[in-house]
Design an enzyme around this catalytic site. Structure first.
Site, PDB file in Angstrom:
ATOM      1  N   SER A 137       0.777  -1.350  -0.056  1.00  0.00           N
ATOM      2  CA  SER A 137       0.077  -0.029  -0.088  1.00  0.00           C
ATOM      3  C   SER A 137       0.838   1.170  -0.053  1.00  0.00           C
ATOM      4  O   SER A 137       1.797   1.335  -0.784  1.00  0.00           O
ATOM      5  CB  SER A 137      -0.941   0.028   1.183  1.00  0.00           C
ATOM      6  OG  SER A 137      -1.917   1.032   1.181  1.00  0.00           O
ATOM      7  N   TYR A 151      -5.225   7.960  -6.116  1.00  0.00           N
ATOM      8  CA  TYR A 151      -4.251   7.035  -5.317  1.00  0.00           C
ATOM      9  C   TYR A 151      -4.518   6.559  -3.890  1.00  0.00           C
ATOM     10  O   TYR A 151      -4.406   5.671  -3.524  1.00  0.00           O
ATOM     11  CB  TYR A 151      -2.915   8.077  -5.248  1.00  0.00           C
ATOM     12  CG  TYR A 151      -1.706   6.992  -4.931  1.00  0.00           C
ATOM     13  CD1 TYR A 151      -1.080   6.057  -5.823  1.00  0.00           C
ATOM     14  CD2 TYR A 151      -1.023   7.368  -3.716  1.00  0.00           C
ATOM     15  CE1 TYR A 151       0.121   5.298  -5.381  1.00  0.00           C
ATOM     16  CE2 TYR A 151       0.152   6.619  -3.332  1.00  0.00           C
ATOM     17  CZ  TYR A 151       0.748   5.679  -4.050  1.00  0.00           C
ATOM     18  OH  TYR A 151       1.617   4.682  -3.744  1.00  0.00           O
ATOM     19  N   LYS A 155      -5.003   2.832  -2.495  1.00  0.00           N
ATOM     20  CA  LYS A 155      -4.341   2.312  -1.372  1.00  0.00           C
ATOM     21  C   LYS A 155      -5.110   2.221  -0.226  1.00  0.00           C
ATOM     22  O   LYS A 155      -4.720   1.184   0.829  1.00  0.00           O
ATOM     23  CB  LYS A 155      -3.137   3.216  -1.224  1.00  0.00           C
ATOM     24  CG  LYS A 155      -2.149   3.334  -2.489  1.00  0.00           C
ATOM     25  CD  LYS A 155      -1.487   2.032  -2.691  1.00  0.00           C
ATOM     26  CE  LYS A 155      -0.315   1.943  -3.741  1.00  0.00           C
ATOM     27  NZ  LYS A 155       0.180   0.828  -3.989  1.00  0.00           N
TER      28      LYS A 155
END
Length: 267
Positions: A137, A151, A155
């Site tokens: 992650s 993003y 994650k």
């Protein structure tokens, strides 16, 4: 002989992890999109020319391609014992300025790409009653960052996937882990910083970038010990353990910092 499969293995954290496992004498398979970069990585790693390093090209966003690449690696080096899902991209941009295709691509690679790789090995690991999987992650999977909506979404979602899968996999003898690296000194970081909004730097600049080798060492050690979640440094450890409890204070602090930034930059 232990076989390690690494997506995103031609550079950055993935390549640094590969170096550790090659030194241990394990068989290592690297999967990435770029054939030239993969071949360069194979040559650099397989110095003894004894066939311990294998490569296969695939875009992890393509489930069939990832499955075929992993099957080819397993045909050459045996069943996958350890899977490292390290492939990822980041394209910073304010949400309202980012093309939908760029947003979707980050989800497809960072989240779905990891899921595709796991799916390609998971059933056989369960059938053997053993296997280890590490999902990579990010510190951006612990705190929302302006300019990183796609993003962060990808994650953060990896953690939910990892937590659910851990509960399913544990009785079957398969260990699931997830790590949250900070900014890491890789070619991708240099490209990312060129597009990083100043507001993001207010948050991300709190943690000094780590070397890929340092991150890889911690990642591999955590896998050896069967740890579920892996943090890098006290700041990310605190975010991982305490952020849900102190989220309003964290948000207010960074909101003030960003307002100050805007006042300074206003004409």
């Amino acid at each position: 002989m232990t076989h390690v499969v690494i997506t995103g293995g031609s550079s950055g954290i993935g390549l640094a992890v590969a170096r550790i496992y090659v030194r241990r004498g394990y068989r290592v398979s690297l999967i990435a999109r770029g054939a030239a970069a993969l071949e360069a990585a194979r040559i650099a790693l397989d110095e003894a020319r004894d066939g311990r390093v294998h490569i296969a090209t695939a875009d992890v966003a393509d489930a069939e391609a990832v499955g075929a690449a992993i099957r080819a690696c397993e045909a050459a080096a045996g069943p996958c014992d350890i899977l490292i899902c390290s492939a990822g991209i980041v394209t910073p941009s304010p949400f309202d300025a980012q093309a939908p295709a760029d947003f979707d691509r980050q989800i497809a690679i960072n989240l779905s790409g990891s899921v595709h790789a796991v799916r390609a090995v998971y059933a056989r690991m369960c059938a053997r009653g053993q296997g280890r999987i590490m999902l990579v992650s990010s510190g951006a999977g612990l705190i929302g960052i302006p300019g990183y909506a796609a993003y962060c979404a990808s994650k953060f979602a990896l953690r939910g996937f990892a937590e659910a899968l851990r509960s399913e996999a544990r009785p079957k003898g398969v260990t699931i882990s997830i790590c949250f690296p900070p900014d890491t000194q890789t070619p991708q970081l240099e490209r990312e910083r060129a597009a990083r909004p100043a507001e993001a730097e207010v948050i991300m600049g709190q943690v000094k970038p780590w070397s890929a080798e340092h991150v890889a060492t911690r990642l591999v050690r955590a896998l050896d010990r069967g740890r579920f979640d892996v943090y890098f440094g006290l700041t990310l450890l605190a975010l991982g353990r305490l952020a849900p409890l102190v989220r309003p204070l964290i948000d207010r602090y960074f909101d003030r910092q960003i307002r100050r930034l805007h006042r300074v930059t206003e004409p």
